[in-house]
Design an enzyme around this catalytic site. Structure first.
Site, PDB file in Angstrom:
ATOM      1  N   ASN A  90       0.860  -1.184   0.000  1.00 10.94           N
ATOM      2  CA  ASN A  90       0.000   0.000   0.000  1.00 10.94           C
ATOM      3  C   ASN A  90       0.901   1.240   0.000  1.00 10.94           C
ATOM      4  O   ASN A  90       1.540   1.536   1.009  1.00 10.94           O
ATOM      5  CB  ASN A  90      -0.876  -0.058   1.264  1.00 10.94           C
ATOM      6  CG  ASN A  90      -1.690   1.203   1.452  1.00 10.94           C
ATOM      7  OD1 ASN A  90      -1.807   2.033   0.559  1.00 10.94           O
ATOM      8  ND2 ASN A  90      -2.266   1.337   2.643  1.00 10.94           N
ATOM      9  N   LYS A 109      -0.041   4.255  -0.221  1.00 11.45           N
ATOM     10  CA  LYS A 109      -0.702   5.408   0.417  1.00 11.45           C
ATOM     11  C   LYS A 109      -0.562   6.643  -0.472  1.00 11.45           C
ATOM     12  O   LYS A 109      -0.588   6.535  -1.689  1.00 11.45           O
ATOM     13  CB  LYS A 109      -0.156   5.629   1.830  1.00 11.45           C
ATOM     14  CG  LYS A 109      -0.145   4.326   2.638  1.00 11.45           C
ATOM     15  CD  LYS A 109       0.095   4.519   4.099  1.00 11.45           C
ATOM     16  CE  LYS A 109       0.014   3.163   4.796  1.00 11.45           C
ATOM     17  NZ  LYS A 109       0.081   3.244   6.240  1.00 11.45           N
ATOM     18  N   HIS A 139      -9.449   0.811   5.034  1.00  9.78           N
ATOM     19  CA  HIS A 139      -8.154   0.989   5.700  1.00  9.78           C
ATOM     20  C   HIS A 139      -8.343   1.896   6.922  1.00  9.78           C
ATOM     21  O   HIS A 139      -9.148   2.817   6.891  1.00  9.78           O
ATOM     22  CB  HIS A 139      -7.146   1.605   4.718  1.00  9.78           C
ATOM     23  CG  HIS A 139      -5.761   1.605   5.262  1.00  9.78           C
ATOM     24  ND1 HIS A 139      -5.322   2.563   6.140  1.00  9.78           N
ATOM     25  CD2 HIS A 139      -4.736   0.734   5.100  1.00  9.78           C
ATOM     26  CE1 HIS A 139      -4.074   2.294   6.482  1.00  9.78           C
ATOM     27  NE2 HIS A 139      -3.701   1.177   5.870  1.00  9.78           N
ATOM     28  N   GLU A 196      -6.725   4.276   8.044  1.00  4.68           N
ATOM     29  CA  GLU A 196      -6.546   5.718   7.795  1.00  4.68           C
ATOM     30  C   GLU A 196      -7.817   6.317   7.193  1.00  4.68           C
ATOM     31  O   GLU A 196      -8.134   7.482   7.434  1.00  4.68           O
ATOM     32  CB  GLU A 196      -5.319   5.944   6.894  1.00  4.68           C
ATOM     33  CG  GLU A 196      -4.032   5.738   7.694  1.00  4.68           C
ATOM     34  CD  GLU A 196      -2.838   5.271   6.888  1.00  4.68           C
ATOM     35  OE1 GLU A 196      -2.860   5.382   5.648  1.00  4.68           O
ATOM     36  OE2 GLU A 196      -1.876   4.775   7.511  1.00  4.68           O
ATOM     37  N   GLU A 221      -5.169  -5.336  10.655  1.00  2.00           N
ATOM     38  CA  GLU A 221      -4.158  -4.299  10.861  1.00  2.00           C
ATOM     39  C   GLU A 221      -4.421  -3.586  12.176  1.00  2.00           C
ATOM     40  O   GLU A 221      -5.228  -2.649  12.228  1.00  2.00           O
ATOM     41  CB  GLU A 221      -4.208  -3.286   9.706  1.00  2.00           C
ATOM     42  CG  GLU A 221      -3.867  -3.883   8.364  1.00  2.00           C
ATOM     43  CD  GLU A 221      -3.307  -2.823   7.425  1.00  2.00           C
ATOM     44  OE1 GLU A 221      -2.176  -2.991   6.966  1.00  2.00           O
ATOM     45  OE2 GLU A 221      -3.994  -1.814   7.186  1.00  2.00           O
ATOM     46  N   GLY A 232       2.498   2.143  10.728  1.00  2.00           N
ATOM     47  CA  GLY A 232       3.381   3.290  10.560  1.00  2.00           C
ATOM     48  C   GLY A 232       4.088   3.691  11.841  1.00  2.00           C
ATOM     49  O   GLY A 232       4.689   4.749  11.920  1.00  2.00           O
ATOM     50  N   SER A 238       3.539  -2.335  10.133  1.00  2.00           N
ATOM     51  CA  SER A 238       5.002  -2.360  10.281  1.00  2.00           C
ATOM     52  C   SER A 238       5.639  -3.689   9.879  1.00  2.00           C
ATOM     53  O   SER A 238       6.587  -4.155  10.509  1.00  2.00           O
ATOM     54  CB  SER A 238       5.408  -1.968  11.707  1.00  2.00           C
ATOM     55  OG  SER A 238       4.973  -0.654  11.999  1.00  2.00           O
TER      56      SER A 238
HETATM   57  P1  PGA Z   1       2.898   0.142   7.569  1.00  2.00           P
HETATM   58  O1  PGA Z   1       1.420   0.316   6.978  1.00  2.00           O
HETATM   59  O2  PGA Z   1       3.458  -1.118   6.998  1.00  2.00           O
HETATM   60  O3  PGA Z   1       3.643   1.369   7.120  1.00  2.00           O
HETATM   61  O4  PGA Z   1       2.759   0.068   9.054  1.00  2.00           O
HETATM   62  C1  PGA Z   1       0.572  -0.769   6.805  1.00  2.00           C
HETATM   63  C2  PGA Z   1      -0.721  -0.302   6.216  1.00  2.00           C
HETATM   64  O5  PGA Z   1      -1.176   0.781   6.580  1.00  2.00           O
HETATM   65  O6  PGA Z   1      -1.337  -0.984   5.368  1.00  2.00           O
END
Ligand code: PGA
Length: 229
Positions: free
Chosen positions: A6, A8, A76, A78, A142, A148, A187
């Site tokens: 992803n 983003k 997601h 976010e 997640e 992140g 992560s």
């Molecule tokens: P990250 O994000 O690997 O940077 O923690 C995962 C995601 O948001 O899908």
């Protein structure tokens, strides 16, 4: 094993480094066509439930299919945290995308406060209850506190929640629910990918930050293949 990157709201890597990659990429909308043309399995990061209409800033399943896009992320954290996505809109987006012929990775997961309050299973049950099993649906667990932040769930924590998700799915959707594949996200890096994917109920990884580095992402893809080809 299903590995997806992803990107983003980052432009993402040059595609030369991704040739032959056995993984899904989720670039920003502006690079969808480039990724499709490069032969990558390409998913959008979101999709609306209507085919068209007065929905400024949204994109529909038929529009994505016209570009050759194979699927989309939905729900997601976010989107849930910053853009008012709810379980109801996640359900609508997921159903419409699947009906239109897109594959979907639907994301679920608890916040740190929910985990510390002992609510993880209730939150997941609520998020999962609006999703009907479908052969083209994959789930991504997640934990919001691991996205992140560099704080990965341990392999044992991931396994524990994935097994709990499977139990909830069995309860909600019978055997079809229990057969859904569940990626872990939060992560994931080349250093921890193999251990996470070695867990019996972890069927792949949804990778954010580490997917921006083609070598690191390819290493995670290779770890998946080595685990369960
Ligand atoms: P990250 O994000 O690997 O940077 O923690 C995962 C995601 O948001 O899908």
């Amino acid at each position: 094993m299903i590995v997806a990157g992803n990107w983003k709201m980052y432009r993402g890597p040059e595609l030369d480094g991704l040739r032959g990659l056995d993984a899904i990429v989720c670039p920003p909308y502006t690079r969808l066509r480039e990724c499709v043309d490069a032969g990558l399995t390409t998913y959008a990061q979101n999709v609306h439930w209507e085919a068209e209409g007065a929905y400024t800033g949204e994109i529909s399943a038929p529009m994505l299919l016209e570009l050759g896009v194979a699927g989309s992320l939905v729900g997601h954290s976010e989107r849930r945290q910053y853009f008012g996505e709810t379980d109801e809109t996640v359900a609508k987006r997921t159903r419409a995308a699947l009906d239109a012929g897109l594959k979907v990775i639907a994301c679920v997961g608890e916040t740190l406060a929910e985990r510390e309050g002992g609510e993880t299973e209730d939150v997941l049950r609520r998020q999962l209850s609006v999703l009907e099993p479908h052969p083209s649906l994959v789930l991504a667990y997640e934990p919001v506190w691991a996205i992140g932040t560099g704080k990965t769930a341990t392999a044992a924590q991931a396994q524990e929640v994935h097994a709990a998700i499977r139990a909830v799915l069995r309860e909600l959707g019978g055997s079809a629910g229990a057969e859904l594949r569940i990626q872990y996200g939060g992560s994931v890096k080349p250093e921890n990918a193999a251990e996470l994917m070695a867990q019996p109920d972890v069927d792949g990884a949804l990778v954010g930050g580490a997917s921006l580095d083609p070598d690191g992402f390819a290493a995670i893809g290779a770890a998946a293949v080595a685990q369960r080809p």
